[in-house]
Structure formats: C-alpha cells, structure tokens
Design a protein around this motif. Sequence first.
Motif, PDB file in Angstrom:
ATOM      1  N   LYS A  40     -54.890 -74.197  52.119  1.00 38.39           N
ATOM      2  CA  LYS A  40     -55.264 -74.628  50.829  1.00 38.39           C
ATOM      3  C   LYS A  40     -55.810 -75.984  50.977  1.00 38.39           C
ATOM      4  O   LYS A  40     -55.146 -76.807  51.420  1.00 38.39           O
ATOM      5  CB  LYS A  40     -54.101 -74.468  49.973  1.00 38.39           C
ATOM      6  CG  LYS A  40     -54.338 -74.718  48.335  1.00 38.39           C
ATOM      7  CD  LYS A  40     -53.239 -74.355  47.416  1.00 38.39           C
ATOM      8  CE  LYS A  40     -53.074 -72.893  47.639  1.00 38.39           C
ATOM      9  NZ  LYS A  40     -54.322 -72.102  47.158  1.00 38.39           N
ATOM     10  N   ILE A  41     -56.768 -76.186  50.210  1.00 40.12           N
ATOM     11  CA  ILE A  41     -56.964 -77.688  49.903  1.00 40.12           C
ATOM     12  C   ILE A  41     -56.134 -78.236  48.909  1.00 40.12           C
ATOM     13  O   ILE A  41     -55.958 -77.767  47.803  1.00 40.12           O
ATOM     14  CB  ILE A  41     -58.541 -78.013  49.583  1.00 40.12           C
ATOM     15  CG1 ILE A  41     -59.596 -77.468  50.605  1.00 40.12           C
ATOM     16  CG2 ILE A  41     -58.980 -79.393  49.144  1.00 40.12           C
ATOM     17  CD1 ILE A  41     -60.782 -77.116  50.104  1.00 40.12           C
ATOM     18  N   MET A  42     -55.179 -79.302  48.925  1.00 44.22           N
ATOM     19  CA  MET A  42     -54.382 -79.742  48.116  1.00 44.22           C
ATOM     20  C   MET A  42     -54.489 -81.270  47.807  1.00 44.22           C
ATOM     21  O   MET A  42     -54.543 -82.230  48.834  1.00 44.22           O
ATOM     22  CB  MET A  42     -53.011 -79.355  48.627  1.00 44.22           C
ATOM     23  CG  MET A  42     -51.939 -79.845  47.759  1.00 44.22           C
ATOM     24  SD  MET A  42     -50.041 -79.174  48.147  1.00 44.22           S
ATOM     25  CE  MET A  42     -49.245 -79.797  46.955  1.00 44.22           C
ATOM     26  N   HIS A  43     -54.355 -81.680  46.741  1.00 43.23           N
ATOM     27  CA  HIS A  43     -54.567 -82.918  46.244  1.00 43.23           C
ATOM     28  C   HIS A  43     -53.504 -83.292  45.157  1.00 43.23           C
ATOM     29  O   HIS A  43     -53.190 -82.211  44.256  1.00 43.23           O
ATOM     30  CB  HIS A  43     -55.828 -83.169  45.335  1.00 43.23           C
ATOM     31  CG  HIS A  43     -57.186 -83.304  46.227  1.00 43.23           C
ATOM     32  ND1 HIS A  43     -57.934 -84.394  46.737  1.00 43.23           N
ATOM     33  CD2 HIS A  43     -57.924 -82.190  46.965  1.00 43.23           C
ATOM     34  CE1 HIS A  43     -58.694 -84.051  47.437  1.00 43.23           C
ATOM     35  NE2 HIS A  43     -58.727 -82.633  47.571  1.00 43.23           N
ATOM     36  N   ILE A  44     -53.080 -84.253  45.034  1.00 42.00           N
ATOM     37  CA  ILE A  44     -52.021 -84.809  44.197  1.00 42.00           C
ATOM     38  C   ILE A  44     -52.523 -86.030  43.573  1.00 42.00           C
ATOM     39  O   ILE A  44     -52.678 -87.200  44.235  1.00 42.00           O
ATOM     40  CB  ILE A  44     -50.481 -85.003  44.767  1.00 42.00           C
ATOM     41  CG1 ILE A  44     -49.872 -83.706  45.353  1.00 42.00           C
ATOM     42  CG2 ILE A  44     -49.656 -85.515  43.708  1.00 42.00           C
ATOM     43  CD1 ILE A  44     -48.868 -83.784  46.150  1.00 42.00           C
ATOM     44  N   VAL A  45     -52.635 -86.123  42.249  1.00 41.02           N
ATOM     45  CA  VAL A  45     -53.149 -87.310  41.653  1.00 41.02           C
ATOM     46  C   VAL A  45     -51.811 -87.839  40.656  1.00 41.02           C
ATOM     47  O   VAL A  45     -51.427 -87.293  39.809  1.00 41.02           O
ATOM     48  CB  VAL A  45     -54.310 -87.067  40.522  1.00 41.02           C
ATOM     49  CG1 VAL A  45     -54.603 -88.207  39.961  1.00 41.02           C
ATOM     50  CG2 VAL A  45     -55.551 -86.203  41.272  1.00 41.02           C
ATOM     51  N   PHE A  46     -51.556 -88.952  41.067  1.00 40.14           N
ATOM     52  CA  PHE A  46     -50.408 -89.640  40.482  1.00 40.14           C
ATOM     53  C   PHE A  46     -50.899 -90.438  39.461  1.00 40.14           C
ATOM     54  O   PHE A  46     -52.054 -91.164  39.716  1.00 40.14           O
ATOM     55  CB  PHE A  46     -49.567 -90.378  41.269  1.00 40.14           C
ATOM     56  CG  PHE A  46     -48.487 -89.930  42.233  1.00 40.14           C
ATOM     57  CD1 PHE A  46     -47.370 -89.417  41.595  1.00 40.14           C
ATOM     58  CD2 PHE A  46     -48.901 -89.172  43.543  1.00 40.14           C
ATOM     59  CE1 PHE A  46     -46.548 -88.745  42.578  1.00 40.14           C
ATOM     60  CE2 PHE A  46     -47.937 -88.597  44.165  1.00 40.14           C
ATOM     61  CZ  PHE A  46     -46.496 -88.643  43.644  1.00 40.14           C
ATOM     62  N   LEU A  47     -50.456 -90.459  38.157  1.00 42.88           N
ATOM     63  CA  LEU A  47     -50.821 -91.235  37.064  1.00 42.88           C
ATOM     64  C   LEU A  47     -50.185 -92.419  36.778  1.00 42.88           C
ATOM     65  O   LEU A  47     -48.905 -92.207  36.653  1.00 42.88           O
ATOM     66  CB  LEU A  47     -51.122 -90.145  35.858  1.00 42.88           C
ATOM     67  CG  LEU A  47     -51.515 -90.834  34.609  1.00 42.88           C
ATOM     68  CD1 LEU A  47     -53.068 -91.209  34.904  1.00 42.88           C
ATOM     69  CD2 LEU A  47     -51.205 -89.811  33.359  1.00 42.88           C
TER      70      LEU A  47
ATOM     71  N   PRO B 232     -49.836 -78.160  52.067  1.00 43.42           N
ATOM     72  CA  PRO B 232     -50.696 -77.089  51.543  1.00 43.42           C
ATOM     73  C   PRO B 232     -50.189 -75.668  52.177  1.00 43.42           C
ATOM     74  O   PRO B 232     -49.600 -75.634  53.437  1.00 43.42           O
ATOM     75  CB  PRO B 232     -52.101 -77.315  52.320  1.00 43.42           C
ATOM     76  CG  PRO B 232     -51.726 -78.660  52.499  1.00 43.42           C
ATOM     77  CD  PRO B 232     -50.373 -79.124  52.981  1.00 43.42           C
ATOM     78  N   SER B 233     -50.386 -74.787  51.428  1.00 44.76           N
ATOM     79  CA  SER B 233     -50.067 -73.452  51.961  1.00 44.76           C
ATOM     80  C   SER B 233     -51.006 -72.757  52.404  1.00 44.76           C
ATOM     81  O   SER B 233     -52.113 -73.099  52.610  1.00 44.76           O
ATOM     82  CB  SER B 233     -49.268 -72.504  50.676  1.00 44.76           C
ATOM     83  OG  SER B 233     -50.475 -72.456  49.636  1.00 44.76           O
ATOM     84  N   GLU B 234     -50.799 -71.434  52.991  1.00 44.10           N
ATOM     85  CA  GLU B 234     -51.882 -70.575  53.741  1.00 44.10           C
ATOM     86  C   GLU B 234     -52.863 -70.376  52.543  1.00 44.10           C
ATOM     87  O   GLU B 234     -52.627 -69.993  51.450  1.00 44.10           O
ATOM     88  CB  GLU B 234     -51.195 -69.246  54.210  1.00 44.10           C
ATOM     89  CG  GLU B 234     -50.809 -69.311  55.801  1.00 44.10           C
ATOM     90  CD  GLU B 234     -50.474 -68.078  56.307  1.00 44.10           C
ATOM     91  OE1 GLU B 234     -50.952 -67.100  55.848  1.00 44.10           O
ATOM     92  OE2 GLU B 234     -49.383 -68.047  56.884  1.00 44.10           O
ATOM     93  N   CYS B 235     -54.322 -70.205  53.122  1.00 44.29           N
ATOM     94  CA  CYS B 235     -55.317 -69.616  52.246  1.00 44.29           C
ATOM     95  C   CYS B 235     -56.197 -69.081  52.974  1.00 44.29           C
ATOM     96  O   CYS B 235     -56.876 -69.755  53.710  1.00 44.29           O
ATOM     97  CB  CYS B 235     -55.718 -71.005  51.553  1.00 44.29           C
ATOM     98  SG  CYS B 235     -57.221 -70.628  50.133  1.00 44.29           S
ATOM     99  N   LYS B 236     -56.383 -67.806  52.955  1.00 50.46           N
ATOM    100  CA  LYS B 236     -57.135 -66.864  53.776  1.00 50.46           C
ATOM    101  C   LYS B 236     -58.756 -67.254  53.203  1.00 50.46           C
ATOM    102  O   LYS B 236     -59.574 -67.184  54.052  1.00 50.46           O
ATOM    103  CB  LYS B 236     -57.174 -65.375  53.518  1.00 50.46           C
ATOM    104  CG  LYS B 236     -55.775 -65.067  53.843  1.00 50.46           C
ATOM    105  CD  LYS B 236     -55.449 -65.089  55.347  1.00 50.46           C
ATOM    106  CE  LYS B 236     -54.309 -64.491  55.924  1.00 50.46           C
ATOM    107  NZ  LYS B 236     -53.904 -64.890  57.322  1.00 50.46           N
ATOM    108  N   SER B 237     -59.043 -67.805  52.128  1.00 49.96           N
ATOM    109  CA  SER B 237     -60.443 -67.984  51.604  1.00 49.96           C
ATOM    110  C   SER B 237     -60.960 -69.564  52.068  1.00 49.96           C
ATOM    111  O   SER B 237     -62.056 -69.773  51.962  1.00 49.96           O
ATOM    112  CB  SER B 237     -60.643 -67.792  50.229  1.00 49.96           C
ATOM    113  OG  SER B 237     -59.808 -68.794  49.406  1.00 49.96           O
ATOM    114  N   SER B 238     -59.717 -70.264  52.690  1.00 51.70           N
ATOM    115  CA  SER B 238     -60.471 -71.383  53.021  1.00 51.70           C
ATOM    116  C   SER B 238     -60.871 -71.476  54.776  1.00 51.70           C
ATOM    117  O   SER B 238     -60.317 -70.624  55.508  1.00 51.70           O
ATOM    118  CB  SER B 238     -59.250 -72.552  53.105  1.00 51.70           C
ATOM    119  OG  SER B 238     -59.438 -73.735  53.371  1.00 51.70           O
ATOM    120  N   ALA B 239     -61.625 -72.198  54.859  1.00 50.50           N
ATOM    121  CA  ALA B 239     -62.309 -72.238  56.366  1.00 50.50           C
ATOM    122  C   ALA B 239     -61.385 -72.439  57.498  1.00 50.50           C
ATOM    123  O   ALA B 239     -61.053 -71.704  58.675  1.00 50.50           O
ATOM    124  CB  ALA B 239     -63.291 -73.301  56.471  1.00 50.50           C
TER     125      ALA B 239
END
Length: 717
Positions: free
Chosen positions: A287-294, A276-283
């Motif tokens: 950043k909230i990062m999800h990877i969904v493999f199909l 996840p990268s930096e995200c000022k709007s996150s607590a």
Amino acid sequence: MLAADNIKEYLSEIEEALQNDFQRKTLDTFAVAYRTGRANAFAGMDIPGLVKNIARSKDDSLARMDELYQQFKEKAQALGVHVHLAADAKQANEIIAGIAREHQCRNVVKSKSMTAEEIHLNAALEKQGLKIVETDLGEWIIQLRKEPPSHMVLPAIHLSRYQVADLFEKVTSKKQDSDIYKLVKVARRELRREYVQADMGISGANFAVAETGSLGMVTNEGNARLVTTLPRVHVALVGLEKLAPKLKDALLLLKALPRNATGQQITSYVTWLTGPSECKSSADGKKIMHIVFLDNGRRKLAKDKNFSQVLRCIRCGACANVCPVYRLVGGHKYGYVYIGAIGLVLTYFFHGRDKARLLVQNCINCGACKEVCAAGIDLPGLIKDIHARILDEEGHPPRSKLLAMVLKNRRLFHMLLKNMRFAQLPFADREARYVRHLPSIFMKGQDFRKLPVLAGAPFRDKWQSIKPAVSRPKLRVGLFSGCAVDFIYPEQLEAAVKVISKGKSIAQDHPENQTCCGLPALMMGEKEAARETARQNLEAFKEGDFDYIVTLCASCAAHLKYNYPKLLEADKGLEQKLKDFTGKVMDFSSFVRDVMRVSPMLFKKTGQRVGYHAPCHLCRGLEVREAPRANINLVHEYIPTDEEEVCCGFGGSYSLNFPPVSRTLLAGKMANLQAGGISAVGTDCPGCVMQIRGGMARAGIDIEVKHVAELMAEQLK
C-alpha cells in the motif's frame, strides 16, 4: 453551525435551538444514561489516579513534541511510510490533494476524523474535483445533509431515525423504513460500493507511537479498517499532540478513552498500523501510505504555560456529555468545529477570535466538564481566560468596564448596593420581598423568576449588634459574607452565626473591609478587577488570626480557594499569605459537620420532607457532597431527588446574559424537585436560593427554598 455575528443574533439562535423538542429529549436521555454508563465502566478504578497519570504523560509528550515527531518520522520512513509536517490547515489540504494527484486518485473514502473537520478537508478536496465519502454512519448522514457534526463522538445525535429515513429515501430513491436496524443495512449496502471503487482512504488516528512509528485507531463500526486496507493509497491525518513516546503511553490513554466517551470498557475495534500493509492492486504489492502531521498552532500552544493543557485532550467528548448548556442547545450552537467546553477553547486557537468570541461567553461555569475530563484540563478556567483575552484584544464593553470600576472601589460598591434598595422599592411587591416589575431595559428576559429586593440593612451593618461574645476562644472564625448574603440575604449568615455559636468556644468575626469575592468580574472577563478584589480581601482578613474562613456561598468559597492563587501568582511576596488564606477557606456545611462535629442533640428533628440542590461550586469545585445532606437530615427528613447535582441555571451574571438557557435549566430543576414530593429544599449557595426561590414564586409552587444554615438554625433547641 453557528452563524450569529453578535450576541443578539446568538441569543436568537439559542432560543430557536431550545424549541427543538426532539434534540432536547434525545440529549436529556443521553446525558442521564451517560452518567450511569460511565460510572459502571470506571467501577473499581482509581479515576483521580488515572487522570493524574494521563495528564503527566501528555504533558511529558507535549514538552517533547518536536523530538517525538522526528523519532516517529525516522521509524515510519524506515518502514516505507511517507511522513509530512503541515504548518497549517492550508498546507495540510495541499499536501493531501497533491498525494491524490500524484497517484491519480479520484474516489476517496474517509473514516471519522475531527482533525479533518478542523482543516475543512472535504471541502478543499472537493474543490480539486475529488469525490469524498464519509464512511462512519453518523458522519455519512451529516455529510449527506451538508451539516457539521453536533458531537465529537456522536456526530448525528441531534437527528431522529425518521429524519434519517427521509434522508435515505432521497439518496436511494426508494421508500425506507424508519427501523434503525434496516437503516443501518441501507447504509452498509450503499457504502460497500464506495469502498470497492475508492483509490484513496483517509483516516485520522488516536495515537502516534514514536518508538515504533505506529498509528492507533479506536472505533466502533469497523469502517476505519476498510478505509485503511482496501484502497491502494492510505493517508492518515494526525495532530502533533497525538504523539506518544511508547505503546504503554497510548495504552494508558486507551484505559480512559472509551470509558469516558461512551461508557464502554473497550470499543469494538482497536486497530494498530505499523507501516504499509499488503495491497494486491499496487505495483510492488505494498500500500502507498502517507502520514500528514498537523501543526496549525500546536507547537506554539505546547509552549504556553497556561493553555498547553488543552492539547492533552483525548477527544472523548465527555465535556459535552455533562455540559448543561450543550444538553439544551446542541453542538451546532455550542461549538464551531470542536464541540463542548474543549471546543470553546480550541476554536480560539484553531479558527480564530471571531469564531470564539460569542461561544466563550456561553459558559455557565458549573465545572461539570472539568470534573469529567480524563486529562485533568481546567476547562472552565481556560474558557474564562480566553474570554478575558478576547476582551483585551477587542476592547472591553461599557457594561463590564463599569462593573470593574465599581468593584475595585469597595466603598463606592457598597454605597451603591445600599442605595439600590431605595431605587427598587417603588417597583417592589407589597411585602417588599420581590421586585414586582422594572422597566424592560433592566428586566428583559428575566420574567421567568421573581427577583429579590435588597435587604433593609446589610449583614455588615448588623454585625456588631449580633456578634456573640466569647471570652476564651479555642477557635477563631472569619465570616466571609459575599455580596448576595451581605446585601440580599443577611438572614442566612445570621442563621449560620447562631449555629456556629453552639460550638464550644468559637469566636466569630466579620472583617468590615472585605468586599465582593471578584468572581462576577472574572466571569465577565475583567481579570484586573478580579485581581484587585482578591488583594483587598487578603488584606481584610490578615489581622484576624483566623483558624477558618467560613462562607455560605459555594461560588465564593471555590473562587477564594482556587482562583486567588492563579489571579495573584505574579504578585511577589504574597505566596505565603495566599497559602495561609486559601488553606483556611471552608464552606458552612463542611465546617459544621467536620470541624464542629455538631451534635444531633442540639436540634429538634421534624418529619418534614426536604430535598437538596447541590450548588455546582460546592459539589464539583470543593468536592463537598455528604455534609449538606447530612446537615439537612439532622433537622428534617432528607429526600433525594433526581439530578441534584445538575446546575440550576443561575451562574451569577450568566442568568442575566443568557436568560433562555437559565430559564430552561431552572424549569428542569423545579420539575425534578416537585417530582420528589418535598415541601422544602435546602441549598448551600445564596445564588441558587435566588434562582430556585424566585422560580418557585413566579410559578406559584408551594416549596420553600432556604439555605442549609437557615434550616438548621430554625430547629435549634
């Protein structure tokens, strides 16, 4: 998107697509420009070597799919990424919708993802009350039009700037200029506010590097970087086949992807995401990062000995770029979600038999897709295999069952062909050269060319009277005639016999028990009949002790050489016999130039301007390009014409099943030949002779069409 339920409706949709002049012109222009751009981008590179390396690397990754997934998951989770595995499209959509609910996301921006198209993600999320905005320019345009992509890389290639301007007027409620630069500015302005308002960004990925838990994305517009950085939640949807062991494996694919897709050496943006990268709007500032493999069938497919190769696909879209059928009808009639040759195969596995059964019949088997595939996938072969599999599952239609029954019985087949001439004669023209008319049940849609009357006597009946006597042969040649030469154009093989006779001590024979090569059966999905004809031909040629098996039909040659080993791989004890047989098969032009090394002194050379049409299975199937042109130039002045290697539209039974496409391809071929200012054209395939000669005769165009063997024999001293 294809809406037809049966072949009649599908043909009607194809006819409608052929009337779309703008789409036809656009795809024509792109197809010609693409070939040049691709050649320039790959200049100086070992393309066959690169393709082999990519195929080897992808096959290795596919064999380790579960292992690589676990490795990726461990690395990514250690970095703070949430990793999911979705068994199918339904579960993938549920996982992503659940992430949106968990983090109270309402507005979603999305970058281009064919995997998202595969699972119909937008529709699923919209049902959950989310607002989804595509940010790739082409994808945004087709989203606004409520259309699927018509190309995997260029989703809106079928639309004109005027159509886009009208669309943007509706979206903005303002008059819009049709200038492309101004339209792009409108899109930028409209999309910027969506980026700012978005809670969630959804992307795909071109690569998933197991060693580091990294994702790689290849784009030209930069929108993917905004999608993956601005919103506080990022979800990446990735097919399991995108897993690569190391960064070097991903970089290997990157060497081919932009070059094969758009003729670029590198795209504008290549982005790597590791955690996840930096995200000022996150607590927590991250950043909230999800990877969904199909999965969606990929794990099972990866274990399939034959079909696993489809998962090598790097999604470059090149198979559509070079496909003569796609070029005419566009992606909405030549795919379901995935477009082009790869789409014809993937549709069966990802979206079911029902969506694939019409599409797989619409392959002309020209081999252009296989030649250009960066991963070395045998797309024409797989399409035929899918067609055969669907027939086995649904039942074989009466016409193909009848063909299979007849082809398996050599004597019955040959008797029917001989007697067919007498049935044709009442409908023939005065010279008994062409069929003048037939009841519409036989000729529906075939009036774009004149069809030939069968020969008075087949080649096999003439052979003993024309067989050259050679007392002490140094080479023995077995002549494989094939149906068209044997029963329609025996004069072509008679001409070849004359030319070959000029070689020193070459004995020729035409084994009487040979039969159809079996390709028509394979094209119609009748694999068992194709196997049986292969066995019969192996048996017919086993006694001749031949050094070479020479044929005048490029399609027969490619089929004998490359399809027989696949068809008969389960037949025990045939391995050596197959190897000996296929190793001897050679086309006429290559034999004359490369084995006989025929001397120019044997011929009278004229100044006649003669063009050439390259049969698909000769230039791509056998990779023979120079020999026929050199042979024409021995006897006449060879004149290059535009698009010599583009299919003439014959394709054997294809021209009977899809006459609108065959007719249109033939018209393009004839126009290019006419523009060359030639008085004759040579080719190395009787089917191409039938198609082009019949078209010229129907149109009243005074250009002779002959086999290269005839052109050479006529000028023998």
